[in-house]
Design a protein around this motif. Structure first.
Motif, PDB file in Angstrom:
ATOM      1  N   ILE A  34      -1.880  -0.643 -18.736  1.00  0.00           N
ATOM      2  CA  ILE A  34      -2.837  -1.351 -19.958  1.00  0.00           C
ATOM      3  C   ILE A  34      -1.817  -2.347 -20.614  1.00  0.00           C
ATOM      4  CG2 ILE A  34      -2.931  -0.173 -22.442  1.00  0.00           C
ATOM      5  CD1 ILE A  34      -3.445   2.449 -21.156  1.00  0.00           C
ATOM      6  N   VAL A  35      -0.456  -2.348 -20.894  1.00  0.00           N
ATOM      7  CA  VAL A  35       0.079  -3.329 -21.420  1.00  0.00           C
ATOM      8  C   VAL A  35       0.389  -4.568 -20.579  1.00  0.00           C
ATOM      9  CG1 VAL A  35       2.554  -3.895 -22.389  1.00  0.00           C
ATOM     10  CG2 VAL A  35       1.703  -1.680 -22.706  1.00  0.00           C
ATOM     11  N   ASN A  36       0.668  -4.688 -19.344  1.00  0.00           N
ATOM     12  CA  ASN A  36       0.573  -5.800 -18.468  1.00  0.00           C
ATOM     13  C   ASN A  36       0.058  -5.629 -17.151  1.00  0.00           C
ATOM     14  OD1 ASN A  36       1.281  -7.961 -17.416  1.00  0.00           O
ATOM     15  ND2 ASN A  36       3.479  -8.124 -17.848  1.00  0.00           N
ATOM     16  N   PRO A  37      -1.370  -5.541 -17.193  1.00  0.00           N
ATOM     17  CA  PRO A  37      -1.862  -5.501 -15.797  1.00  0.00           C
ATOM     18  C   PRO A  37      -1.524  -6.372 -14.834  1.00  0.00           C
ATOM     19  CG  PRO A  37      -3.658  -5.768 -17.569  1.00  0.00           C
ATOM     20  CD  PRO A  37      -2.336  -5.953 -18.002  1.00  0.00           C
ATOM     21  N   GLU A  38      -0.971  -7.597 -15.002  1.00  0.00           N
ATOM     22  CA  GLU A  38      -0.673  -8.475 -13.961  1.00  0.00           C
ATOM     23  C   GLU A  38       0.630  -7.724 -13.277  1.00  0.00           C
ATOM     24  OE1 GLU A  38      -1.168  -9.831 -17.078  1.00  0.00           O
ATOM     25  OE2 GLU A  38      -3.208 -10.355 -16.521  1.00  0.00           O
ATOM     26  N   ALA A  39       1.607  -7.197 -14.054  1.00  0.00           N
ATOM     27  CA  ALA A  39       2.859  -6.734 -13.534  1.00  0.00           C
ATOM     28  C   ALA A  39       2.395  -5.223 -12.816  1.00  0.00           C
ATOM     29  CB  ALA A  39       3.604  -6.281 -14.628  1.00  0.00           C
ATOM     30  N   GLY A  40       1.497  -4.621 -13.358  1.00  0.00           N
ATOM     31  CA  GLY A  40       1.015  -3.484 -12.641  1.00  0.00           C
ATOM     32  C   GLY A  40       0.295  -3.632 -11.199  1.00  0.00           C
ATOM     33  N   ALA A  41      -0.223  -4.876 -11.144  1.00  0.00           N
ATOM     34  CA  ALA A  41      -0.822  -5.115  -9.772  1.00  0.00           C
ATOM     35  C   ALA A  41       0.200  -5.524  -8.973  1.00  0.00           C
ATOM     36  CB  ALA A  41      -1.818  -6.249 -10.007  1.00  0.00           C
ATOM     37  N   ARG A  42       1.357  -6.209  -9.257  1.00  0.00           N
ATOM     38  CA  ARG A  42       2.658  -6.655  -8.701  1.00  0.00           C
ATOM     39  C   ARG A  42       3.289  -5.513  -7.966  1.00  0.00           C
ATOM     40  NH1 ARG A  42       3.102 -10.530 -12.589  1.00  0.00           N
ATOM     41  NH2 ARG A  42       5.103  -9.529 -13.350  1.00  0.00           N
ATOM     42  N   MET A  43       3.166  -4.353  -8.782  1.00  0.00           N
ATOM     43  CA  MET A  43       3.998  -3.178  -8.208  1.00  0.00           C
ATOM     44  C   MET A  43       3.120  -2.333  -7.156  1.00  0.00           C
ATOM     45  SD  MET A  43       6.413  -2.781 -10.313  1.00  0.00           S
ATOM     46  CE  MET A  43       7.013  -1.215 -10.674  1.00  0.00           C
ATOM     47  N   GLN A  44       1.981  -2.929  -6.873  1.00  0.00           N
ATOM     48  CA  GLN A  44       1.182  -2.336  -5.590  1.00  0.00           C
ATOM     49  C   GLN A  44       1.947  -1.746  -4.409  1.00  0.00           C
ATOM     50  OE1 GLN A  44      -2.276  -3.708  -4.842  1.00  0.00           O
ATOM     51  NE2 GLN A  44      -2.902  -2.442  -3.414  1.00  0.00           N
ATOM     52  N   PRO A  45       2.903  -2.966  -3.822  1.00  0.00           N
ATOM     53  CA  PRO A  45       3.489  -2.556  -2.567  1.00  0.00           C
ATOM     54  C   PRO A  45       4.372  -1.206  -2.814  1.00  0.00           C
ATOM     55  CG  PRO A  45       3.756  -4.866  -3.213  1.00  0.00           C
ATOM     56  CD  PRO A  45       3.026  -4.068  -4.351  1.00  0.00           C
ATOM     57  N   LEU A  46       4.946  -0.940  -3.924  1.00  0.00           N
ATOM     58  CA  LEU A  46       5.854   0.201  -4.201  1.00  0.00           C
ATOM     59  C   LEU A  46       4.685   1.488  -4.143  1.00  0.00           C
ATOM     60  CD1 LEU A  46       8.282  -0.653  -7.361  1.00  0.00           C
ATOM     61  CD2 LEU A  46       8.922  -0.214  -4.960  1.00  0.00           C
ATOM     62  N   GLY A  47       3.531   1.445  -4.823  1.00  0.00           N
ATOM     63  CA  GLY A  47       2.680   2.577  -4.673  1.00  0.00           C
ATOM     64  C   GLY A  47       2.415   2.772  -3.239  1.00  0.00           C
ATOM     65  N   ASP A  48       1.918   1.577  -2.324  1.00  0.00           N
ATOM     66  CA  ASP A  48       1.502   1.886  -0.880  1.00  0.00           C
ATOM     67  C   ASP A  48       2.691   2.392  -0.362  1.00  0.00           C
ATOM     68  OD1 ASP A  48      -0.786   0.446  -1.606  1.00  0.00           O
ATOM     69  OD2 ASP A  48      -0.377  -1.543  -0.999  1.00  0.00           O
ATOM     70  N   ALA A  49       3.946   1.683  -0.466  1.00  0.00           N
ATOM     71  CA  ALA A  49       4.995   2.472   0.330  1.00  0.00           C
ATOM     72  C   ALA A  49       5.036   3.922   0.177  1.00  0.00           C
ATOM     73  CB  ALA A  49       6.310   1.638   0.047  1.00  0.00           C
ATOM     74  N   PHE A  50       4.963   4.290  -1.092  1.00  0.00           N
ATOM     75  CA  PHE A  50       5.064   5.780  -1.426  1.00  0.00           C
ATOM     76  C   PHE A  50       3.901   6.695  -0.782  1.00  0.00           C
ATOM     77  CE2 PHE A  50       3.863   9.432  -4.031  1.00  0.00           C
ATOM     78  CZ  PHE A  50       4.966   9.954  -4.157  1.00  0.00           C
ATOM     79  N   ILE A  51       2.715   6.093  -0.846  1.00  0.00           N
ATOM     80  CA  ILE A  51       1.623   6.770   0.034  1.00  0.00           C
ATOM     81  C   ILE A  51       1.924   6.775   1.435  1.00  0.00           C
ATOM     82  CG2 ILE A  51      -0.708   6.647   0.567  1.00  0.00           C
ATOM     83  CD1 ILE A  51      -0.241   7.714  -2.341  1.00  0.00           C
ATOM     84  N   LYS A  52       2.431   5.816   1.783  1.00  0.00           N
ATOM     85  CA  LYS A  52       2.682   5.991   3.386  1.00  0.00           C
ATOM     86  C   LYS A  52       4.125   6.771   3.814  1.00  0.00           C
ATOM     87  CE  LYS A  52       1.042   1.255   4.535  1.00  0.00           C
ATOM     88  NZ  LYS A  52       1.393  -0.257   5.085  1.00  0.00           N
ATOM     89  N   ALA A  53       5.070   6.944   2.925  1.00  0.00           N
ATOM     90  CA  ALA A  53       6.187   7.645   3.087  1.00  0.00           C
ATOM     91  C   ALA A  53       5.479   9.175   2.898  1.00  0.00           C
ATOM     92  CB  ALA A  53       7.032   7.473   2.028  1.00  0.00           C
ATOM     93  N   ILE A  54       4.570   9.414   2.173  1.00  0.00           N
ATOM     94  CA  ILE A  54       4.141  10.943   1.936  1.00  0.00           C
ATOM     95  C   ILE A  54       3.269  11.181   3.353  1.00  0.00           C
ATOM     96  CG2 ILE A  54       2.452  12.149   0.756  1.00  0.00           C
ATOM     97  CD1 ILE A  54       5.084  12.019  -0.821  1.00  0.00           C
ATOM     98  N   ARG A  55       2.428  10.427   3.721  1.00  0.00           N
ATOM     99  CA  ARG A  55       1.769  10.381   4.895  1.00  0.00           C
ATOM    100  C   ARG A  55       2.633  10.528   6.234  1.00  0.00           C
ATOM    101  NH1 ARG A  55      -3.154   6.048   4.798  1.00  0.00           N
ATOM    102  NH2 ARG A  55      -4.650   7.250   3.530  1.00  0.00           N
ATOM    103  N   MET A  56       3.758  10.213   6.157  1.00  0.00           N
ATOM    104  CA  MET A  56       5.000  10.159   7.020  1.00  0.00           C
ATOM    105  C   MET A  56       5.357  11.468   7.254  1.00  0.00           C
ATOM    106  SD  MET A  56       7.780   7.672   8.163  1.00  0.00           S
ATOM    107  CE  MET A  56       8.670   8.058   6.764  1.00  0.00           C
ATOM    108  N   LEU A  57       5.617  12.090   6.101  1.00  0.00           N
ATOM    109  CA  LEU A  57       6.596  13.282   5.971  1.00  0.00           C
ATOM    110  C   LEU A  57       5.671  14.485   6.131  1.00  0.00           C
ATOM    111  CD1 LEU A  57       8.825  12.254   3.236  1.00  0.00           C
ATOM    112  CD2 LEU A  57       9.577  12.567   5.529  1.00  0.00           C
ATOM    113  N   ILE A  58       4.068  14.436   5.938  1.00  0.00           N
ATOM    114  CA  ILE A  58       3.542  15.683   5.412  1.00  0.00           C
ATOM    115  C   ILE A  58       3.456  16.526   7.026  1.00  0.00           C
ATOM    116  CG2 ILE A  58       0.954  16.458   5.341  1.00  0.00           C
ATOM    117  CD1 ILE A  58       1.523  15.726   2.657  1.00  0.00           C
ATOM    118  N   ALA A  59       3.191  15.875   8.111  1.00  0.00           N
ATOM    119  CA  ALA A  59       3.198  16.436   9.386  1.00  0.00           C
ATOM    120  C   ALA A  59       4.366  17.180   9.860  1.00  0.00           C
ATOM    121  CB  ALA A  59       2.420  15.333  10.368  1.00  0.00           C
ATOM    122  N   PRO A  60       5.296  16.547   9.814  1.00  0.00           N
ATOM    123  CA  PRO A  60       6.611  17.129  10.436  1.00  0.00           C
ATOM    124  C   PRO A  60       6.938  18.134   9.443  1.00  0.00           C
ATOM    125  CG  PRO A  60       6.890  14.755  10.228  1.00  0.00           C
ATOM    126  CD  PRO A  60       5.671  15.072   9.386  1.00  0.00           C
TER     127      PRO A  60
END
Length: 111
Positions: A34-60
């Motif tokens: 809300i405050v700084n949408p551009e900074a939020g968009a730059r944080m997308q790689p962190l969110g993508d890495a988090f989702i990939k880590a969750i996907r990697m850990l679920i099956a084991p």
């Protein structure tokens, strides 16, 4: 104190609970968007890495949980009943998910 008295262990502080930290992080992400949408968009790689880590850990995690549960069952007939129930549950939930997906894709609003 008597010999039977057991001190109740003190719980962790409320802010150290994982679900509280997740809620705080979600609120911080919404506030940043809300405050700084551009900074939020730059944080997308962190969110993508988090989702990939969750996907990697679920099956084991699921595999180890199932194997551990089966290994600690003494009665093999009970293992078979649990396996049949798990397969039936999986099939029913998969069918429901497919129906929901088909209904969502075929609705006029998605066109």
């Amino acid at each position: 104190m008597t010999a039977l008295a057991i001190d109740k262990p003190r719980g962790r502080a409320w802010w150290k609970e994982l679900w509280i930290q997740v809620l705080i992080a979600m609120a911080a992400g919404v506030a940043l968007g809300i405050v700084n949408p551009e900074a939020g968009a730059r944080m997308q790689p962190l969110g993508d890495a988090f989702i990939k880590a969750i996907r990697m850990l679920i099956a084991p995690i699921i595999f180890c949980t199932v194997v551990h549960g089966i290994a600690h069952m003494a009665d093999m007939a009970r293992v078979g009943r649990v396996a049949v129930k798990a397969i039936v549950y999986f099939e029913i939930m998969t069918t429901i998910a497919l129906i929901i997906g088909l209904v969502a894709c075929s609705s006029p609003a998605s066109a």
